[in-house]
Design an enzyme around this catalytic site. Structure first.
Site, PDB file in Angstrom:
ATOM      1  N   ASN A 168       0.840  -1.196   0.000  1.00 26.02           N
ATOM      2  CA  ASN A 168       0.000   0.000   0.000  1.00 26.02           C
ATOM      3  C   ASN A 168       0.876   1.248   0.000  1.00 26.02           C
ATOM      4  OD1 ASN A 168       0.597  -0.786   2.693  1.00 26.02           O
ATOM      5  ND2 ASN A 168      -1.103   0.391   3.524  1.00 26.02           N
ATOM      6  N   GLU A 206       0.376   5.217   0.536  1.00 22.45           N
ATOM      7  CA  GLU A 206      -0.581   6.234   0.982  1.00 22.45           C
ATOM      8  C   GLU A 206      -0.174   7.624   0.495  1.00 22.45           C
ATOM      9  OE1 GLU A 206      -1.141   5.647   5.214  1.00 22.45           O
ATOM     10  OE2 GLU A 206      -2.279   3.803   4.851  1.00 22.45           O
ATOM     11  N   CYS A 217      -4.057   0.621  -2.453  1.00 27.03           N
ATOM     12  CA  CYS A 217      -3.918  -0.613  -1.666  1.00 27.03           C
ATOM     13  C   CYS A 217      -2.842  -1.517  -2.271  1.00 27.03           C
ATOM     14  CB  CYS A 217      -5.233  -1.388  -1.648  1.00 27.03           C
ATOM     15  SG  CYS A 217      -6.564  -0.605  -0.737  1.00 27.03           S
ATOM     16  N   GLU A 257      -2.995  -4.693  -2.976  1.00 27.82           N
ATOM     17  CA  GLU A 257      -3.499  -5.612  -3.999  1.00 27.82           C
ATOM     18  C   GLU A 257      -3.567  -4.937  -5.368  1.00 27.82           C
ATOM     19  OE1 GLU A 257      -4.733  -4.951  -1.052  1.00 27.82           O
ATOM     20  OE2 GLU A 257      -5.718  -6.675  -0.128  1.00 27.82           O
ATOM     21  N   CYS A 310     -10.180  -5.199   0.529  1.00 21.01           N
ATOM     22  CA  CYS A 310     -11.284  -4.233   0.634  1.00 21.01           C
ATOM     23  C   CYS A 310     -12.186  -4.366  -0.595  1.00 21.01           C
ATOM     24  CB  CYS A 310     -10.733  -2.816   0.752  1.00 21.01           C
ATOM     25  SG  CYS A 310     -10.163  -2.112  -0.810  1.00 21.01           S
ATOM     26  N   CYS A 339     -10.647  -3.415  -4.001  1.00 22.21           N
ATOM     27  CA  CYS A 339      -9.679  -4.420  -4.481  1.00 22.21           C
ATOM     28  C   CYS A 339     -10.386  -5.682  -4.950  1.00 22.21           C
ATOM     29  CB  CYS A 339      -8.655  -4.741  -3.397  1.00 22.21           C
ATOM     30  SG  CYS A 339      -7.519  -3.367  -3.120  1.00 22.21           S
TER      31      CYS A 339
END
Ligand code: THU
Length: 161
Positions: free
Chosen positions: A62, A64, A73, A75, A112, A115
């Site tokens: 990830n 940010e 993210c 993934e 999430c 994803c």
């Protein structure tokens, strides 16, 4: 009106020690790559590593941003890398782990919603399911045979026809 059931099975292992050699190696890589995450805002590092059908390994973490919604993210970072480096190559398995600097990292997390949508698109695109191996830095491991099981009644390309 009729009710339609939805259920799916997944495997639960007590620890990485119960996995076969390849799955354990992939999960260890995912655990290690959490160190490459950039998560100064959440302090929640996520690492993902995938084994492709051509034998290559691709990682994602990830990333940010001070403008929070810009964050990516692990993934989706992995999927973008895999598609760019190895176009049209299927992903056999993806291990996902995390290091929560604010708390425990001892139970599996699953992707999430955003994803999940991206994983399902990838499965459709290369016409092969992605097997998910989910675990924290230690503790139980969940294995799900295909990512699409996590997104019932999903929206996809067929709906745009
Ligand atoms: N995150 C992921 O990278 N993957 C997941 O499956 C769950 C959440 C990231 C997003 C954000 O940077 C941090 O974890 C906390 O939500």
């Amino acid at each position: 009106m009729k009710k339609e059931p939805f259920e799916f099975e997944f495997q639960v292992y007590d620890s990485i020690d119960e996995l076969n050699e390849q799955d354990a190696a992939l999960l260890n890589m995912a655990r290690n790559v959490t160190a490459a995450a950039y998560a100064p805002y959440s302090n929640f590092n996520v690492g993902a590593v995938a084994k492709l059908s051509n034998g290559e390994t691709v990682a994602g973490t990830n990333q940010e941003n001070a403008s929070y919604p810009v964050s990516l993210c692990a993934e989706r970072s992995l999927l973008a890398t895999a598609a760019s480096m190895y176009p049209n190559i299927a992903i056999d398995s993806m291990a996902i782990s995390y290091h929560n600097f604010n708390g425990q990292s001892n139970h599996p997390i699953s992707p999430c919603g955003m994803c999940r949508q991206s994983l399902v698109e990838y499965e459709e695109r290369v016409k092969q399911p992605i097997r998910l191996i989910l675990s924290g830095l230690q503790g139980k491991v969940i294995v799900i045979e295909k990512a699409s099981l996590l997104l019932p009644l999903s929206f996809g390309s067929i709906d745009l026809k």
